[in-house]
Design a protein around this motif. Structure first.
Motif, PDB file in Angstrom:
ATOM      1  N   PRO A  14      12.598  24.276  16.331  1.00 24.56           N
ATOM      2  CA  PRO A  14      13.115  25.455  17.031  1.00 24.56           C
ATOM      3  C   PRO A  14      12.553  26.782  16.552  1.00 24.56           C
ATOM      4  O   PRO A  14      12.852  27.821  17.151  1.00 24.56           O
ATOM      5  CB  PRO A  14      14.622  25.368  16.767  1.00 24.56           C
ATOM      6  N   GLY A  15      11.770  26.806  15.488  1.00 21.21           N
ATOM      7  CA  GLY A  15      11.173  28.068  15.050  1.00 21.21           C
ATOM      8  C   GLY A  15      11.062  28.225  13.549  1.00 21.21           C
ATOM      9  O   GLY A  15      10.072  28.752  13.042  1.00 21.21           O
ATOM     10  N   ASP A  16      12.066  27.810  12.803  1.00 19.68           N
ATOM     11  CA  ASP A  16      12.046  27.904  11.353  1.00 19.68           C
ATOM     12  C   ASP A  16      11.033  26.902  10.805  1.00 19.68           C
ATOM     13  O   ASP A  16      11.177  25.692  11.014  1.00 19.68           O
ATOM     14  CB  ASP A  16      13.448  27.594  10.818  1.00 19.68           C
ATOM     15  N   PRO A  17      10.005  27.353  10.074  1.00 18.45           N
ATOM     16  CA  PRO A  17       8.990  26.411   9.577  1.00 18.45           C
ATOM     17  C   PRO A  17       9.555  25.372   8.615  1.00 18.45           C
ATOM     18  O   PRO A  17       8.982  24.291   8.468  1.00 18.45           O
ATOM     19  CB  PRO A  17       7.971  27.321   8.884  1.00 18.45           C
ATOM     20  N   GLU A  18      10.684  25.662   7.969  1.00 20.98           N
ATOM     21  CA  GLU A  18      11.264  24.695   7.043  1.00 20.98           C
ATOM     22  C   GLU A  18      11.910  23.520   7.776  1.00 20.98           C
ATOM     23  O   GLU A  18      12.296  22.531   7.136  1.00 20.98           O
ATOM     24  CB  GLU A  18      12.283  25.385   6.132  1.00 20.98           C
ATOM     25  N   LEU A  19      12.026  23.619   9.098  1.00 21.87           N
ATOM     26  CA  LEU A  19      12.571  22.522   9.878  1.00 21.87           C
ATOM     27  C   LEU A  19      11.487  21.594  10.421  1.00 21.87           C
ATOM     28  O   LEU A  19      11.785  20.647  11.141  1.00 21.87           O
ATOM     29  CB  LEU A  19      13.427  23.063  11.027  1.00 21.87           C
ATOM     30  N   LEU A  39       6.068  29.408  22.226  1.00 20.25           N
ATOM     31  CA  LEU A  39       7.299  29.328  21.446  1.00 20.25           C
ATOM     32  C   LEU A  39       7.050  28.981  19.983  1.00 20.25           C
ATOM     33  O   LEU A  39       7.991  28.939  19.186  1.00 20.25           O
ATOM     34  CB  LEU A  39       8.248  28.296  22.069  1.00 20.25           C
ATOM     35  N   ILE A  40       5.820  28.734  19.611  1.00 26.63           N
ATOM     36  CA  ILE A  40       5.510  28.446  18.218  1.00 26.63           C
ATOM     37  C   ILE A  40       5.538  29.747  17.426  1.00 26.63           C
ATOM     38  O   ILE A  40       4.841  30.705  17.759  1.00 26.63           O
ATOM     39  CB  ILE A  40       4.134  27.773  18.080  1.00 26.63           C
ATOM     40  N   SER A  41       6.362  29.792  16.391  1.00 29.31           N
ATOM     41  CA  SER A  41       6.542  31.031  15.637  1.00 29.31           C
ATOM     42  C   SER A  41       5.306  31.360  14.802  1.00 29.31           C
ATOM     43  O   SER A  41       4.517  30.481  14.445  1.00 29.31           O
ATOM     44  CB  SER A  41       7.763  30.914  14.724  1.00 29.31           C
ATOM     45  N   LYS A  42       5.188  32.635  14.476  1.00 29.70           N
ATOM     46  CA  LYS A  42       4.073  33.080  13.643  1.00 29.70           C
ATOM     47  C   LYS A  42       4.107  32.390  12.280  1.00 29.70           C
ATOM     48  O   LYS A  42       3.058  32.054  11.719  1.00 29.70           O
ATOM     49  CB  LYS A  42       4.114  34.595  13.467  1.00 29.70           C
ATOM     50  N   ASP A  43       5.300  32.176  11.755  1.00 24.21           N
ATOM     51  CA  ASP A  43       5.404  31.528  10.443  1.00 24.21           C
ATOM     52  C   ASP A  43       4.826  30.123  10.467  1.00 24.21           C
ATOM     53  O   ASP A  43       4.243  29.672   9.473  1.00 24.21           O
ATOM     54  CB  ASP A  43       6.869  31.471  10.005  1.00 24.21           C
ATOM     55  N   ILE A  44       4.979  29.429  11.581  1.00 20.92           N
ATOM     56  CA  ILE A  44       4.410  28.085  11.688  1.00 20.92           C
ATOM     57  C   ILE A  44       2.897  28.163  11.879  1.00 20.92           C
ATOM     58  O   ILE A  44       2.140  27.408  11.274  1.00 20.92           O
ATOM     59  CB  ILE A  44       5.082  27.299  12.828  1.00 20.92           C
ATOM     60  N   LEU A  45       2.445  29.105  12.688  1.00 19.97           N
ATOM     61  CA  LEU A  45       0.997  29.258  12.880  1.00 19.97           C
ATOM     62  C   LEU A  45       0.303  29.637  11.575  1.00 19.97           C
ATOM     63  O   LEU A  45      -0.863  29.296  11.364  1.00 19.97           O
ATOM     64  CB  LEU A  45       0.719  30.314  13.956  1.00 19.97           C
ATOM     65  N   ASP A  46       1.014  30.332  10.704  1.00 12.33           N
ATOM     66  CA  ASP A  46       0.425  30.700   9.413  1.00 12.33           C
ATOM     67  C   ASP A  46       0.144  29.486   8.540  1.00 12.33           C
ATOM     68  O   ASP A  46      -0.585  29.589   7.538  1.00 12.33           O
ATOM     69  CB  ASP A  46       1.351  31.659   8.665  1.00 12.33           C
ATOM     70  N   LEU A  47       0.711  28.330   8.887  1.00 19.39           N
ATOM     71  CA  LEU A  47       0.462  27.105   8.128  1.00 19.39           C
ATOM     72  C   LEU A  47      -0.852  26.432   8.531  1.00 19.39           C
ATOM     73  O   LEU A  47      -1.324  25.535   7.838  1.00 19.39           O
ATOM     74  CB  LEU A  47       1.613  26.116   8.329  1.00 19.39           C
ATOM     75  N   GLN A 123      19.576  20.897  18.981  1.00 17.97           N
ATOM     76  CA  GLN A 123      20.042  20.504  17.653  1.00 17.97           C
ATOM     77  C   GLN A 123      19.883  21.636  16.642  1.00 17.97           C
ATOM     78  O   GLN A 123      20.789  21.923  15.854  1.00 17.97           O
ATOM     79  CB  GLN A 123      19.262  19.283  17.169  1.00 17.97           C
ATOM     80  N   GLY A 124      18.724  22.272  16.653  1.00 15.77           N
ATOM     81  CA  GLY A 124      18.458  23.323  15.686  1.00 15.77           C
ATOM     82  C   GLY A 124      19.375  24.516  15.843  1.00 15.77           C
ATOM     83  O   GLY A 124      19.962  25.006  14.869  1.00 15.77           O
ATOM     84  N   CYS A 125      19.510  24.994  17.081  1.00 13.91           N
ATOM     85  CA  CYS A 125      20.349  26.170  17.319  1.00 13.91           C
ATOM     86  C   CYS A 125      21.819  25.866  17.049  1.00 13.91           C
ATOM     87  O   CYS A 125      22.538  26.685  16.465  1.00 13.91           O
ATOM     88  CB  CYS A 125      20.173  26.648  18.756  1.00 13.91           C
ATOM     89  N   ALA A 126      22.274  24.696  17.479  1.00 11.80           N
ATOM     90  CA  ALA A 126      23.676  24.335  17.282  1.00 11.80           C
ATOM     91  C   ALA A 126      24.007  24.249  15.797  1.00 11.80           C
ATOM     92  O   ALA A 126      25.011  24.814  15.331  1.00 11.80           O
ATOM     93  CB  ALA A 126      23.973  23.006  17.972  1.00 11.80           C
ATOM     94  N   SER A 127      23.183  23.560  15.025  1.00 13.32           N
ATOM     95  CA  SER A 127      23.448  23.417  13.598  1.00 13.32           C
ATOM     96  C   SER A 127      23.407  24.761  12.886  1.00 13.32           C
ATOM     97  O   SER A 127      24.228  25.038  12.001  1.00 13.32           O
ATOM     98  CB  SER A 127      22.432  22.457  12.972  1.00 13.32           C
ATOM     99  N   GLN A 128      22.449  25.605  13.261  1.00 14.07           N
ATOM    100  CA  GLN A 128      22.325  26.916  12.633  1.00 14.07           C
ATOM    101  C   GLN A 128      23.584  27.747  12.834  1.00 14.07           C
ATOM    102  O   GLN A 128      23.964  28.537  11.976  1.00 14.07           O
ATOM    103  CB  GLN A 128      21.113  27.657  13.224  1.00 14.07           C
ATOM    104  N   GLY A 202      16.587  30.995  18.319  1.00 12.65           N
ATOM    105  CA  GLY A 202      17.411  30.329  17.322  1.00 12.65           C
ATOM    106  C   GLY A 202      16.640  29.874  16.096  1.00 12.65           C
ATOM    107  O   GLY A 202      15.478  29.483  16.198  1.00 12.65           O
ATOM    108  N   THR A 203      17.264  29.931  14.937  1.00 16.53           N
ATOM    109  CA  THR A 203      16.781  29.526  13.615  1.00 16.53           C
ATOM    110  C   THR A 203      15.728  30.466  13.037  1.00 16.53           C
ATOM    111  O   THR A 203      15.219  30.223  11.950  1.00 16.53           O
ATOM    112  CB  THR A 203      16.214  28.086  13.580  1.00 16.53           C
ATOM    113  N   THR A 204      15.390  31.545  13.737  1.00 15.24           N
ATOM    114  CA  THR A 204      14.413  32.499  13.234  1.00 15.24           C
ATOM    115  C   THR A 204      15.124  33.781  12.806  1.00 15.24           C
ATOM    116  O   THR A 204      16.289  34.013  13.164  1.00 15.24           O
ATOM    117  CB  THR A 204      13.362  32.844  14.309  1.00 15.24           C
ATOM    118  N   PRO A 205      14.454  34.664  12.070  1.00 17.02           N
ATOM    119  CA  PRO A 205      15.079  35.932  11.678  1.00 17.02           C
ATOM    120  C   PRO A 205      15.463  36.803  12.872  1.00 17.02           C
ATOM    121  O   PRO A 205      16.313  37.698  12.746  1.00 17.02           O
ATOM    122  CB  PRO A 205      13.996  36.604  10.831  1.00 17.02           C
ATOM    123  N   ASP A 206      14.854  36.564  14.034  1.00 17.36           N
ATOM    124  CA  ASP A 206      15.145  37.357  15.233  1.00 17.36           C
ATOM    125  C   ASP A 206      16.220  36.728  16.105  1.00 17.36           C
ATOM    126  O   ASP A 206      16.438  37.172  17.239  1.00 17.36           O
ATOM    127  CB  ASP A 206      13.869  37.530  16.065  1.00 17.36           C
TER     128      ASP A 206
END
Length: 270
Positions: A14-19, A39-47, A123-128, A202-206
């Motif tokens: 859903p966006g958080d790279p730790e997921l 929808l791929i976050s910048k934090d994931i692209l940085d990997l 799943q990601g947004c609901a759990s968050q 969801g799951t991102t700082p924004d």
């Protein structure tokens, strides 16, 4: 004979790279070409390794600059050039992600591929937000539906079946149609006071979300100017978010500035 490459259809979560799954991260780090959605976050692209070519093929509502058939062919062509290709999608590639269409194209072209599942947005947004999609006494099941049809055609859902008070209903990409969805669910028997939670990024700082009822959520989402795509969770379980929402951890430690990475090649299709 030239070596043929492989394609990994990866769910980026859903966006958080730790997921990300461990397997997804490993494939990203090994990639020689990455074809990714918006929808791929910048934090994931940085990997992605700095020298790996990036191919953005993202779509927005009523704006598909790279049609699906061209994405399919791009994956085939990149693999046939001998590259390790990652097709990076938000959530899970087989849940409203068109991953199966791309997999079928790869089968037809006899290109080796694998599916790497990801945590889907529901799943990601609901759990968050502390919302259990099922809960004894509140929801005995959960259903995922799309609020956006192919080629922007009108929604034609089984409203009577969906208007079930014992089921949590999750609507993907429903921002533009939430008024119609709410109206139809109420018209087919679901209580207008049924709680609803709308979540964007969801799951991102924004991340931003609003809560309301079937009768109010369309106006509330509009007033909040939630960016697309927005996920809607409909059902009694959303009330538990007020109780179970985990406190966000705050890291007060100083973080050193990351070293500058080498320039990356980004290939814009067309």
């Amino acid at each position: 004979m030239k070596r043929i490459g492989t394609v990994s259809l990866i769910g980026g979560g859903p966006g958080d790279p730790e997921l990300l799954t461990v397997k997804a991260l490993r494939r990203i780090e090994q990639a020689e070409a990455v074809v990714y959605d918006r929808l791929i976050s910048k934090d994931i692209l940085d990997l992605v390794p700095p020298r790996t070519a990036l191919y953005p093929v993202g779509k927005t509502p009523r704006n598909h600059p790279v049609p699906q058939h061209e994405i399919n062919q791009m994956l085939v062509d990149l693999a046939r050039s001998g590259l390790r290709v990652v097709r990076l999608k938000g959530g899970d590639p087989f849940i409203f992600g068109r991953g199966s269409e791309e997999a079928l194209a790869l089968v037809e072209a006899e290109v080796p591929f694998e599916i790497v599942p990801g945590i889907t947005a529901a799943q990601g947004c609901a759990s968050q937000l502390g919302v259990p999609l099922t809960h004894r006494g509140l929801a005995t099941g959960v259903r995922y539906v799309t609020g956006h049809c192919r080629e922007d055609k009108p929604l034609d859902l089984d409203w009577k079946s969906l208007a079930d008070p014992d089921t949590t209903l999750v609507v993907y990409m429903g921002l533009s149609a939430i008024g119609q969805i709410s109206h139809q669910l109420i018209a087919h028997g679901l209580d207008s006071e049924t709680p609803v939670m709308a979540v964007s990024r969801g799951t991102t700082p924004d991340e931003c979300h609003v809560t309301g009822t079937l009768a109010t959520i369309a106006e509330q989402a509009k007033a909040a100017a939630l960016p697309s795509p927005t996920l809607f969770m409909i059902g009694e379980v959303t009330r538990l978010g007020n109780i179970l929402h985990p406190e966000r951890l705050k890291d007060c430690a100083e973080v050193e500035a990351s070293s500058r990475r080498p320039a990356r090649l980004e290939v814009v299709h067309g």
